[in-house]
Motif scaffolding. Sequence first.
Motif, PDB file in Angstrom:
ATOM      1  N   LEU A 225       5.598  -5.223 -11.704  1.00 21.26           N
ATOM      2  CA  LEU A 225       5.372  -6.632 -11.757  1.00 21.26           C
ATOM      3  C   LEU A 225       4.049  -6.857 -10.967  1.00 21.26           C
ATOM      4  N   PRO A 226       3.732  -6.349 -10.286  1.00 23.44           N
ATOM      5  CA  PRO A 226       2.146  -6.747  -9.525  1.00 23.44           C
ATOM      6  C   PRO A 226       1.314  -6.372 -10.530  1.00 23.44           C
ATOM      7  N   VAL A 227       1.477  -5.002 -11.297  1.00 19.91           N
ATOM      8  CA  VAL A 227       0.441  -4.632 -11.815  1.00 19.91           C
ATOM      9  C   VAL A 227       0.213  -5.708 -13.247  1.00 19.91           C
ATOM     10  N   ALA A 228       1.245  -6.196 -13.766  1.00 20.08           N
ATOM     11  CA  ALA A 228       1.147  -7.097 -14.715  1.00 20.08           C
ATOM     12  C   ALA A 228       0.811  -8.538 -14.218  1.00 20.08           C
ATOM     13  N   GLY A 229       0.430  -8.620 -12.914  1.00 20.82           N
ATOM     14  CA  GLY A 229       0.081  -9.966 -12.655  1.00 20.82           C
ATOM     15  C   GLY A 229       1.197 -11.094 -12.194  1.00 20.82           C
ATOM     16  N   ILE A 230       2.173 -10.845 -12.352  1.00 21.34           N
ATOM     17  CA  ILE A 230       3.376 -11.648 -12.347  1.00 21.34           C
ATOM     18  C   ILE A 230       3.896 -12.048 -10.741  1.00 21.34           C
ATOM     19  N   LEU A 231       3.475 -10.853  -9.993  1.00 15.42           N
ATOM     20  CA  LEU A 231       3.819 -11.034  -8.576  1.00 15.42           C
ATOM     21  C   LEU A 231       2.735 -10.395  -7.714  1.00 15.42           C
ATOM     22  N   PRO A 232       2.112 -10.969  -6.681  1.00 16.48           N
ATOM     23  CA  PRO A 232       1.036 -10.515  -5.893  1.00 16.48           C
ATOM     24  C   PRO A 232       1.302  -8.848  -5.491  1.00 16.48           C
ATOM     25  N   ALA A 233       0.388  -8.498  -5.194  1.00 13.96           N
ATOM     26  CA  ALA A 233       0.309  -7.066  -4.659  1.00 13.96           C
ATOM     27  C   ALA A 233       0.932  -7.052  -3.080  1.00 13.96           C
ATOM     28  N   GLY A 234       1.754  -5.983  -3.121  1.00 15.46           N
ATOM     29  CA  GLY A 234       2.136  -6.078  -1.662  1.00 15.46           C
ATOM     30  C   GLY A 234       3.499  -6.831  -1.480  1.00 15.46           C
ATOM     31  N   PHE A 235       4.010  -7.539  -2.504  1.00 14.55           N
ATOM     32  CA  PHE A 235       5.011  -8.528  -2.568  1.00 14.55           C
ATOM     33  C   PHE A 235       6.242  -7.713  -1.969  1.00 14.55           C
TER      34      PHE A 235
ATOM     35  N   GLY B 164       6.768  -6.540   1.184  1.00 15.13           N
ATOM     36  CA  GLY B 164       6.361  -5.710   2.074  1.00 15.13           C
ATOM     37  C   GLY B 164       6.923  -4.308   2.102  1.00 15.13           C
ATOM     38  N   TRP B 165       6.848  -3.713   3.482  1.00 12.96           N
ATOM     39  CA  TRP B 165       7.253  -2.148   3.425  1.00 12.96           C
ATOM     40  C   TRP B 165       8.671  -1.973   2.910  1.00 12.96           C
ATOM     41  N   LEU B 166       9.528  -2.892   3.411  1.00  9.70           N
ATOM     42  CA  LEU B 166      11.113  -2.610   3.227  1.00  9.70           C
ATOM     43  C   LEU B 166      11.420  -2.865   1.605  1.00  9.70           C
ATOM     44  N   LEU B 167      10.621  -3.390   1.101  1.00 10.86           N
ATOM     45  CA  LEU B 167      11.092  -3.416  -0.636  1.00 10.86           C
ATOM     46  C   LEU B 167      10.278  -2.499  -1.252  1.00 10.86           C
ATOM     47  N   ALA B 168       9.147  -1.880  -0.718  1.00  3.87           N
ATOM     48  CA  ALA B 168       8.524  -0.673  -1.006  1.00  3.87           C
ATOM     49  C   ALA B 168       9.382   0.405  -0.791  1.00  3.87           C
TER      50      ALA B 168
ATOM     51  N   MET C 258       0.904  -1.270   0.061  1.00  4.66           N
ATOM     52  CA  MET C 258      -0.074   0.051  -0.053  1.00  4.66           C
ATOM     53  C   MET C 258       0.882   1.356   0.042  1.00  4.66           C
ATOM     54  N   MET C 259       1.954   0.960   0.876  1.00  7.06           N
ATOM     55  CA  MET C 259       3.034   2.472   0.710  1.00  7.06           C
ATOM     56  C   MET C 259       3.414   2.754  -0.492  1.00  7.06           C
ATOM     57  N   LEU C 260       3.834   1.691  -1.440  1.00 10.65           N
ATOM     58  CA  LEU C 260       4.250   2.186  -2.810  1.00 10.65           C
ATOM     59  C   LEU C 260       3.267   2.649  -3.528  1.00 10.65           C
ATOM     60  N   ASN C 261       1.814   2.236  -3.391  1.00  8.23           N
ATOM     61  CA  ASN C 261       0.830   2.817  -4.218  1.00  8.23           C
ATOM     62  C   ASN C 261       0.465   4.140  -3.708  1.00  8.23           C
ATOM     63  N   THR C 262       0.719   4.283  -2.572  1.00 10.41           N
ATOM     64  CA  THR C 262       0.372   5.604  -2.085  1.00 10.41           C
ATOM     65  C   THR C 262       1.492   6.934  -2.424  1.00 10.41           C
ATOM     66  N   LEU C 263       2.735   6.418  -2.063  1.00 15.13           N
ATOM     67  CA  LEU C 263       3.499   7.340  -2.201  1.00 15.13           C
ATOM     68  C   LEU C 263       4.090   7.548  -3.663  1.00 15.13           C
TER      69      LEU C 263
END
Length: 651
Positions: free
Chosen positions: A148-158, A160-164, A1-6
């Motif tokens: 990658l999550p947008v294309a459906g290759i990885l799940p959303a939030g893959f 966690g916050w550290l990677l984001a 969620m942090m990535l999608n927000t920021l």
Amino acid sequence: MMLNTLLPILLFAALALAVVGAFKRFAMWRRGKPAEVEWFGGLLAIPRRYMVDLHHVVARDKYIANTHVATAGGFVLAAVLAILVHGFGLHSAVLGYVLLAATALMFVGALFVAKRRLDPPARLSKGPWMRLPKSLLMFSASLFIATLPVAGILPAGFGGWLLAAILLVAIAWGVSELFFGMTWGGPMKHAFAGALHLAWHRRAERFGGGRSTGLKALDLDDPLAPLGVEKPTDFTWNQLLGFDACVQCGKCEAACPAFAAGQPLNPKKLIQDMVVGLVGGSDAKFAGSPYPGKNIGEHSGGPHLPIVALDGKALVDAETLWSCTTCRACVEECPMMIEHVDAIVDMRRHLTLEKGATPNKGAEVLDNLIATDNPGGFAPGGRLNWAADLDLSVLADKRQCDVLFWVGDGAFDMRNQRTLRALVKVLKAAAVDFAVLGLEERDSGDVARRLGDEATFQQLAKRNIATLAQYTFKTIVTADPHSFHVLKNEYGVLGGHYRVLHHSTYIEQLINAGDLNLGQHQNAAVTYHDPCYLGRYNGEYEAPRNVLNAIGIEVREMQRSGFRSRCCGGGGGAPITDIPGKQRIPDMRMVDIKETAAEIVAVGCPQCTLMLEGVVEPRPQVKDIAELVAEVLIEAAPKPSVKRQPAETSA
């Protein structure tokens, strides 16, 4: 969620700051003098000018061309899609896959940029440019993972916050370099300025396969108009824009004969100095090759300060400007299509017209042109002495002819008189209806204009135009590419419109028409030296070679030939201003010639003849094309001279 927000906040904030920077940069360019441009039409022309005209130059280096297409094309597509997908939240799998492809393409291109920067050639600027591959890689890789999550290759939030957080930092790094750098300053500045430079180029005629090489005329009738360029803001605003587009690739530096000779000129640094002058500051941060013999960090300037100070340090030393031979090798090689020679002559005009500061024999030559109509100061009455036994027709007696033979100042030089006599022999053998102006001919004004004396040039040109207006002729033929260029490309704005041919082109036409009965040169090893003012200025490369082939000569090409021919050092008034270097330009050219093992170097210019024959022997013979043709003319019964009514007139 942090990535999608920021991430949307980051992208839109960067975009907003880039827009602010763009307006600030445009306002900086607009400090220059007004220039007429096609505002909207120029913007619409950017894609074609980029893909066709600019890449025509870039494609000479296949590695860079492919790298640039991948990197720049991938970035533009990725930036647009990133705003749509991550900025506006259009999380479509199709858009996601296209964005992945764009970032992957950009990443591959960035790898090749990084590879080139591992051991960069000396001509490339270092400094901030060394971080650019890292920024490109960081932007493309982090945006790829975030998509990658947008294309459906990885799940959303893959991840966690550290990677984001890591991805946000990485994307911010790339965004700041690529978005801010385009408008606030940095290596990517060339992308923004370069695109607009293509839109509002001061020589729009260069696009679409055109050619524009004639210098722009000064308005000498306006008492308020500045005579040349004294300070950066005296340039037109689109010239300043062009300077800002420089990518610091150093191709101009590698092509410049003065730089190679160790004279204090580097065209790349000169353009960067103009940018420093516009922004204000010193050259201390320049990360490329200095002017030979000059230290980095000793020069500074500002938008309203003189570029050249004759009594102390300024932005540029005067000898830097006087080192230029005006050969246009820098302009020919520039992938951003910057006009270095225009800038140099503009600054020379100020030094000559306002300061009277033409170095060495410059002032004497300009005085000679005013007093005697020729740069050598010879008595004008001797202009036809070389042809005393040739029974030449003078146009004042005939009033009309097919061909006006423009003799040029080779008439006063014993060596080049041989060329003129050979050309007369060829014209007579072909029964050409030709005449000369004789004592009415004056210097074409080329050397005065290149030395910055626009007033003397225009005076000479207007007097020649007035003389030519009295007569009727079809074509002007000359063995001097400098006169050829001036008559063809620079007299028009003053009212002189003529069909002008270099003698090699005209001889080729005579051969093709079957008007010359020619033998063949036997076993002569010959190379051909392309004159700058015939080749790069006027695009004539084939006619001289076709003439040589027609008389049995197979040209041994030098490595630097055609549009990459090395200058002889004789143009732009360089032999007059005579700025010292570590070696002489004609000596370097003779090394090129000797590498072919040729016995003869064929030339098509009186300046080239003099410069190359000035090289210490042993060396190959130097012969003009007209001399080589005259040597194999087969004598036949004289043809009657055909009197044709000219289809074109002088006015």
